[in-house]
Design an enzyme around this catalytic site. Structure first.
Site, short mmCIF file in Angstrom:
data_model
loop_
_atom_site.label_atom_id
_atom_site.label_comp_id
_atom_site.label_asym_id
_atom_site.label_seq_id
_atom_site.Cartn_x
_atom_site.Cartn_y
_atom_site.Cartn_z
N LYS A 46 -7.48 7.58 -11.90
CA LYS A 46 -6.34 6.88 -11.31
C LYS A 46 -5.87 5.71 -12.17
O LYS A 46 -4.78 5.18 -11.96
CB LYS A 46 -6.67 6.42 -9.89
CG LYS A 46 -6.82 7.57 -8.93
CD LYS A 46 -6.89 7.09 -7.48
CE LYS A 46 -6.96 8.25 -6.51
NZ LYS A 46 -8.27 8.93 -6.50
C1 LIG Z 1 -8.40 10.29 -6.06
C2 LIG Z 1 -9.57 11.08 -6.52
C3 LIG Z 1 -9.59 12.49 -6.45
C4 LIG Z 1 -8.48 13.29 -5.81
O1 LIG Z 1 -7.29 13.24 -6.56
P1 LIG Z 1 -5.90 13.68 -5.88
O2 LIG Z 1 -4.86 13.39 -6.90
O3 LIG Z 1 -5.76 12.82 -4.66
O4 LIG Z 1 -6.01 15.12 -5.55
C5 LIG Z 1 -10.70 13.16 -6.97
N1 LIG Z 1 -11.74 12.49 -7.51
C6 LIG Z 1 -11.75 11.14 -7.58
C7 LIG Z 1 -12.94 10.47 -8.18
C8 LIG Z 1 -10.67 10.39 -7.11
O5 LIG Z 1 -10.72 9.06 -7.16
#
Ligand SMILES: *Cc1c(COP(=O)(O)O)cnc(C)c1O
Length: 446
Positions: free
Chosen positions: A107
């Site tokens: 993210k």
């Molecule tokens: C946010 C997140 C996900 C899921 O990603 P999406 O884009 O919401 O499908 C998977 N793994 C981790 C570690 C995350 O922080």
């Protein structure tokens, strides 16, 4: 490029408005009018390009009409100041490590890109003397990536709302120790209460008249689209190893809100030769159910050890549907699904460590296992390793029965002083708090 809403009642919206608003007025998600394909030459030479250069080419296709080339180059450069290596785990299975950024999760890419693009659009607006307030509700990972992305960004203040006692100590320190333009609000309630407070704030006329509010989760086009960049880089790195492997690449994405995988679907539409996708879920398997039955039935999420994927109504499902014109058949042709219980996730993490020496996090474990079970002869699998295992320290150490090394970056956060403000789950209290928060204009502060 103009943007329309997946609910089809809004169209012709500029990128700048889509980014500042986040969600369309008809409550749909913004989609670009068209997706430009990158010329074949690009793919022929991709293995000789730097990550930053290929990301800029992709960014230019997505945002080039709306953001000045030099500015876009700077935003991409600022976003990608960390590596995304492709690591071989075993024969035909590779991990794309997305956890080398500031908060050790994928993210960071969207968080950093969006913060820079948002501040660019705010500066260009006429009322640029008004402070912009970013409200973000988090169950752990989003708060840290957004807060770190926006840290020190001029003209923007971030409020992170998190449920008291329900985020891990490591996650908590990543947004409560920053200070500057980041305020952490510890809400006496659940994640759903936090989200409800944020939503109510966007609906409140009095608040919106007094202050500029925006959101920073994956519904925002500036947060989810840049996630397309690293799919190109996965392909480039695989091509450098073997062209035949690259042309049989299957990508598996551990999914919650489906923003990450949707960005991959965009990369494919831009011409990236990804053979097919697998969406790996924990027990929250709404998407898998959709693939099986053709019916989308959201339901309350259940809590699992891969908690960043505990989503019962994935917001980007609307974008997936829209990309395929609502056709269940077309979606099923390109994306398959799978779901794992906590027991399976734990067992996979343990076995993979023992057999290959590679340490997975609980989310990546779903991705790795899906490839082991579902790859067809001739295919080569890449799973996205979405976070560093040390972010889920207690879980991972509990499964392995051994200590996990904590990266330096994470240790730095843990040394900082925790500062947060207590908040009830009553909207009136939250509103009163926001209304009395200082709203200095950018001009006054300079
Ligand atoms: C946010 C997140 C996900 C899921 O990603 P999406 O884009 O919401 O499908 C998977 N793994 C981790 C570690 C995350 O922080």
């Amino acid at each position: 490029m103009k943007y329309y809403s997946t609910n089809k009642k809004v169209s012709g919206v500029s990128l700048s408005d889509a980014v500042i608003k986040g969600l369309a007025e008809d409550k749909g998600l913004f989609m670009p009018d068209h997706i430009l394909e990158i010329p074949a030459m690009f793919y022929e030479n991709i293995d000789k390009m730097s990550f930053e250069d290929m990301a800029y080419t992709a960014a230019y296709m997505l945002f080039g009409e709306d953001v000045h080339a030099n500015m876009l180059k700077m935003i991409v450069h600022d976003t990608l100041n960390f590596d995304v290596p492709l690591v071989k785990v075993e024969e035909n299975i590779y991990s794309l490590e997305l956890f080398h950024g500031p908060t050790l999760a994928f993210k960071d890419v969207g968080g950093r890109f969006m913060s820079r693009m948002l501040s660019y659009f705010i500066q260009r607006q006429h009322d640029n003397d008004k402070l912009v307030n970013v409200l973000v509700a988090t169950s752990g990972d989003t708060g840290s990536a957004v807060a770190n992305g926006f840290l020190g960004v001029e003209g923007i203040h971030v409020y992170v709302l998190y449920p008291k006692g329900l985020v891990s100590p490591i996650q908590e320190c990543q947004f409560t120790t920053l200070g500057q333009n980041i305020t952490a609000l510890e809400v006496d309630g659940t994640f759903d209460d936090c989200q409800a407070l944020v939503k109510a704030a966007f609906m409140d006329d009095e608040l919106n008249a007094k202050m500029k509010l925006t959101s920073a989760n994956s519904i925002n086009v500036a947060r989810f689209l840049p996630q397309a960049f690293y799919y190109f880089y996965a392909y480039a790195q695989l091509k450098a190893i073997s062209e035949a492997a690259a042309n049989n690449m299957v990508v598996c994405v551990p999914s919650g809100n489906f923003g990450n995988i949707t960005a991959g679907l965009f990369a494919k539409r831009m011409g990236l030769p990804i053979k097919r996708f697998i969406a790996a879920n924990n027990r929250n398997d709404i998407f898998l159910e959709y693939l099986k039955t053709g019916e989308y039935k959201p339901r309350p999420s259940v809590s699992t050890i891969a908690n960043a994927m505990d989503v019962g109504d994935p917001s980007n499902f609307a974008r997936v549907l829209d990309l395929y014109g609502g056709s269940h058949q077309a979606i099923s042709k390109e994306i398959s699904g799978v779901s794992y219980t906590d027991e399976r996730i734990a067992e996979t993490l343990k076995t993979c460590k023992k057999e290959t020496g590679y340490l997975l996090d609980p989310h990546g474990a779903c991705g790795y296992r899906a490839l082991k079970e579902m790859l067809q002869p001739g295919e080569v699998g890449v799973f996205l390793e979405t976070a560093h295992p040390a972010k889920f320290l207690e879980t991972v150490e509990g499964i392995l029965g051994e200590k996990v090394e904590i990266p330096e970056k994470l240790q730095e956060f843990m040394k900082g002083e925790k500062k947060s403000e207590a908040m009830t789950k009553q909207f009136d209290d939250f509103k009163a708090y926001l209304l009395t928060s200082p709203q200095p204009s950018t001009k006054e502060r300079e």
